[in-house]
Design a protein around this motif. Structure first.
Motif, PDB file in Angstrom:
ATOM      1  N   PHE A  99      14.060 -32.886  -4.180  1.00 22.19           N
ATOM      2  CA  PHE A  99      14.733 -32.483  -5.559  1.00 22.19           C
ATOM      3  C   PHE A  99      16.068 -31.812  -5.055  1.00 22.19           C
ATOM      4  O   PHE A  99      16.470 -31.012  -5.658  1.00 22.19           O
TER       5      PHE A  99
ATOM      6  N   ARG B 162       4.828 -27.013  -7.247  1.00 27.89           N
ATOM      7  CA  ARG B 162       4.743 -27.179  -8.860  1.00 27.89           C
ATOM      8  C   ARG B 162       3.621 -27.745  -9.541  1.00 27.89           C
ATOM      9  O   ARG B 162       3.268 -27.629 -10.715  1.00 27.89           O
ATOM     10  N   ARG B 163       3.020 -28.508  -8.499  1.00 25.37           N
ATOM     11  CA  ARG B 163       1.770 -29.141  -9.011  1.00 25.37           C
ATOM     12  C   ARG B 163       0.327 -28.286  -8.487  1.00 25.37           C
ATOM     13  O   ARG B 163      -0.556 -28.361  -9.320  1.00 25.37           O
TER      14      ARG B 163
ATOM     15  N   ILE C  96      -3.202 -25.082 -10.684  1.00 20.88           N
ATOM     16  CA  ILE C  96      -4.497 -25.554 -10.312  1.00 20.88           C
ATOM     17  C   ILE C  96      -4.894 -24.212  -9.882  1.00 20.88           C
ATOM     18  O   ILE C  96      -5.999 -23.750 -10.090  1.00 20.88           O
TER      19      ILE C  96
ATOM     20  N   SER D 128       8.346 -31.950  -4.529  1.00 22.81           N
ATOM     21  CA  SER D 128       7.569 -32.789  -5.640  1.00 22.81           C
ATOM     22  C   SER D 128       6.305 -32.788  -6.008  1.00 22.81           C
ATOM     23  O   SER D 128       5.731 -32.371  -7.106  1.00 22.81           O
TER      24      SER D 128
ATOM     25  N   GLY E 182      -2.964 -36.382  -2.713  1.00 22.29           N
ATOM     26  CA  GLY E 182      -2.256 -36.262  -3.852  1.00 22.29           C
ATOM     27  C   GLY E 182      -2.570 -34.676  -4.176  1.00 22.29           C
ATOM     28  O   GLY E 182      -3.021 -33.888  -3.379  1.00 22.29           O
ATOM     29  N   ALA E 183      -1.811 -34.193  -5.106  1.00 27.66           N
ATOM     30  CA  ALA E 183      -1.559 -32.657  -5.413  1.00 27.66           C
ATOM     31  C   ALA E 183      -3.087 -32.266  -5.548  1.00 27.66           C
ATOM     32  O   ALA E 183      -3.218 -30.952  -5.073  1.00 27.66           O
ATOM     33  N   THR E 184      -3.915 -32.595  -6.304  1.00 29.95           N
ATOM     34  CA  THR E 184      -5.162 -31.988  -6.532  1.00 29.95           C
ATOM     35  C   THR E 184      -6.196 -31.928  -5.450  1.00 29.95           C
ATOM     36  O   THR E 184      -6.719 -31.081  -5.015  1.00 29.95           O
TER      37      THR E 184
ATOM     38  N   ILE F 248      12.474 -26.712 -10.446  1.00 29.18           N
ATOM     39  CA  ILE F 248      11.344 -27.160  -9.465  1.00 29.18           C
ATOM     40  C   ILE F 248      11.844 -26.512  -8.234  1.00 29.18           C
ATOM     41  O   ILE F 248      10.745 -25.732  -7.548  1.00 29.18           O
TER      42      ILE F 248
ATOM     43  N   GLU G 204      16.516 -29.217 -14.290  1.00 28.05           N
ATOM     44  CA  GLU G 204      15.168 -29.536 -14.018  1.00 28.05           C
ATOM     45  C   GLU G 204      14.713 -29.655 -12.664  1.00 28.05           C
ATOM     46  O   GLU G 204      13.960 -28.868 -11.967  1.00 28.05           O
ATOM     47  N   SER G 205      15.896 -30.035 -11.448  1.00 29.08           N
ATOM     48  CA  SER G 205      15.362 -30.070 -10.333  1.00 29.08           C
ATOM     49  C   SER G 205      15.622 -28.775  -9.874  1.00 29.08           C
ATOM     50  O   SER G 205      15.072 -28.099  -9.033  1.00 29.08           O
TER      51      SER G 205
ATOM     52  N   ARG H 208      -5.724 -21.801 -12.555  1.00 30.05           N
ATOM     53  CA  ARG H 208      -6.821 -21.905 -13.058  1.00 30.05           C
ATOM     54  C   ARG H 208      -8.172 -21.624 -12.318  1.00 30.05           C
ATOM     55  O   ARG H 208      -9.282 -21.019 -12.919  1.00 30.05           O
TER      56      ARG H 208
ATOM     57  N   GLY I  70       1.019 -33.694   1.658  1.00 27.93           N
ATOM     58  CA  GLY I  70       0.875 -34.164   0.388  1.00 27.93           C
ATOM     59  C   GLY I  70       2.067 -35.009   0.097  1.00 27.93           C
ATOM     60  O   GLY I  70       2.852 -35.170  -0.942  1.00 27.93           O
ATOM     61  N   ASP I  71       1.911 -36.264   0.975  1.00 27.90           N
ATOM     62  CA  ASP I  71       3.193 -37.319   0.673  1.00 27.90           C
ATOM     63  C   ASP I  71       2.395 -38.544   1.552  1.00 27.90           C
ATOM     64  O   ASP I  71       1.771 -38.538   2.431  1.00 27.90           O
TER      65      ASP I  71
END
Lengths: 424, 165
Positions: free
Chosen positions: A67, A41-42, A46, A37, A138-140, A78, A74-75, A49, A120-121
């Protein structure tokens, strides 16, 4: 003055001899864990970029658990992205649909006392049960770690929760944490490090210690941590890891703590947290006739092998009450296999439980077992925020696997001790 | 966040990330997820909030999950600043990472819903333009203010990586 265990780990990761609470330091990350999650995917867009890769694929663990298994386009997409990204970046430590990240990580021997780990959780403090400093981002933030191998931290103070005595029959780590949430509140941890100490902790199995550290998140702590001992080392060795020098990763006797809260395990009763906060906890006897549509045993907090054993101890030779559905989602596929081998699964299914896939599932409102408007559920998960497990008007009560199983049999809140051998 | 200020949207204590970014919509695109931001406590928020408006909250704003969609949804709706009595730790980090100013501001719970509020992140001051009250916020660590000035961690890292090349 000495340092706490948390301070020692941070100092080591920051390349310093010592650190003091409040300082902001940059630490080298020993291990970064992420799931489907908040993970690939997150972070993928980044990294693209930035035109950057992963600093050290050996130090990254990816677990698909949110998921799983795919239930719609969608799942499925992912999970497909998760698999392709881990392959493209050479992430060898990828556990696909094998359980929940917080359980899989130690189960596969990735944690060792003294490590500085980001996950990441928000339930990443679970790793603190192994004498690691592990916290959620978080993801960033995670993308920053993946690119640089570093992250910043404000050195937290340590808040000690000292548990005297021993837990009684039918009482578990989950009850300890619900009682702690009720006493300290959802921000009682104040983004500091919560360290669990005392005789009651020393006598707990690793899975129970994981539950304690896991729910440090519910206190708003940055992490929970327990100093490693022989129990820790034995678990790590059995998981194929190396515990290393556990004597090195102990806090100093003269280290300063912000505060010490004392608790008595001997007198702790089974707890139930009413909607919509873990801090709404009270002893089981405080509740009247609260009936349920669903009983849910699942998640990183409440579906490890010991948790399934607790439920089975109550359900053995009994049937789930008419009108109640009991759902069980073991926290990992390895746990499912162990529970099958030792007869636990047979006990659960004979009582009427429906077995669900190993994953975060309904706990996060994602998988099988979400609730309809107006439904009421009792759950061994960690959070009962409004709307989290499905419909906005659904109600979730939190309890230990013992107490969830007792409610499944009784159809209402019940004291699990009345259902255990020699009880009643 | 200039002299005109923005409208204050006021919330209580312990606003959780499931309320900010409901799990049921987590796999949906951000524009759809953002439409459900805070709907459990204020069904009119997502449709009514305007760029430059300010979210005002009590204690422990953003508690719960590490999902940064909780911040992303607010940013998507045009919110540049949240002022609260206190923040949950992961949300606080996520906010700066995505260029959202998160100011810890004791007493700010007295701001009324709909008041005009101006936030000066550099000075660490919140002004209620409707009542004339002002609050001094807890200082933001310098490296986080740098990050917000750059627009978040990713543009901040872009600058760092470009400087290295």
């Amino acid at each position: 003055m000495g340092m706490t265990l948390a301070e020692k780990i941070i100092a080591r990761a920051a390349g310093r001899d010592s650190v003091r609470p409040g300082e902001i330091v940059t630490c080298k990350v020993d291990l970064a864990m992420m799931h489907d999650s908040g993970g690939p995917r997150r972070v993928k867009p980044i990294l693209e970029r930035l035109g950057a890769g992963v600093w050290d694929p050996q130090k990254v663990v990816v677990v698909s658990d949110h998921f799983v298994p795919a239930v719609d386009a969608e799942s499925a997409a992912i999970l497909d992205l998760t698999r392709k990204w881990t392959a493209a970046h050479g992430i060898g430590n990828f556990y696909d649909m094998q359980g929940i990240c917080h359980v899989v990580l130690p189960e596969r021997g990735h944690l060792k006392p003294g490590m500085f780990v980001v996950g990441g959780d928000s339930h990443s403090p679970t790793g603190g049960a192994f004498g690691c400093f592990m916290f959620g981002v978080g993801a960033t933030d995670m993308a920053g770690v993946l690119v640089t191998g570093e992250t910043w931290i404000r050195v937290p103070e340590t808040i000690r929760l000292d548990w005297r005595g021993r837990l009684g029959r039918g009482v578990s780590a989950k009850d300890m944490m619900l009682a702690t949430c009720a006493r300290l509140g959802m921000d009682g941890g104040d983004y500091q490090a919560v360290q669990y100490t005392g005789e009651a902790i020393a006598t707990l199995a690793m899975s129970e210690r994981m539950t304690l550290c896991n729910m440090a998140a519910e206190l708003g702590a940055q992490t929970g941590i327990i100093a490693p001992d022989r129990v820790t080392a034995d678990f790590i060795a059995a998981a194929g890891g190396e515990a290393g020098d556990i004597d090195r990763w102990q806090g100093d006797a003269d280290a300063a703590c912000r505060s010490v809260h004392e608790f008595d395990a001997d007198t702790l009763d089974p707890q139930v947290a009413a909607p919509h906060s873990p801090a709404n906890a009270a002893p089981v006897a405080a509740y009247g006739n609260v009936a349920f549509d669903q009983a849910y045993i699942g998640a990183c907090t409440g579906a490890k092998l010991d948790d399934l054993h607790m439920a089975a101890a109550v359900l053995k030779g009994r049937q789930v009450a008419k009108g109640v559905r009991l759902l069980v989602a073991p926290a990992s596929t390895r746990i499912t296999a162990e529970a099958a081998a030792d007869g636990t699964l047979a006990t659960l299914t004979a009582a009427g439980a429906l077995m669900l896939p190993s994953g975060c599932g309904a706990c996060a409102g994602l998988g099988a077992g979400v609730l309809a408007e107006g439904e009421r559920c009792i759950s061994s998960t960690a959070r009962n925020f409004k709307g989290r497990m499905g419909a906005q008007s659904a109600e979730v009560y939190l309890a230990s696997p013992y107490t969830v199983a007792a409610a499944a049999v009784a159809g209402r809140i019940a004291d699990p001790r009345e259902f255990l051998d020699g009880g009643g | 966040m200039g002299g005109q200020g923005g409208r204050a949207w006021v919330f209580g204590d312990d606003i959780d990330t499931d309320t900010l970014a409901p799990g049921l919509y987590l796999k949906r695109p951000i524009d759809e997820l953002a439409r459900h931001c805070l709907e459990a406590v204020d069904p009119g928020f997502a449709a009514g909030v305007q760029p430059g408006d300010v979210v005002v909250a009590g204690r422990n704003f953003g508690m719960g999950s590490s999902r940064e969609q909780a911040v992303e949804a607010l940013r998507h709706l045009g919110v540049d600043a949240v002022v609260a009595e206190s923040f949950a730790g992961i949300f606080y980090r996520n906010a700066f990472n995505l260029g959202l100013l998160a100011l810890i501001c004791p007493g700010v719970g007295r701001i009324g819903g709909g008041d005009r509020v101006a936030v000066d992140g550099e000075a660490g001051v919140v002004r209620n333009l409707s009542t004339g009250e002002t609050w001094a916020c807890e200082p933001v660590p310098a490296h986080l203010m740098d990050m917000v000035r750059d627009g978040g961690l990713v543009p901040h890292l872009e600058k760092r990586l470009a400087a290295r090349r």
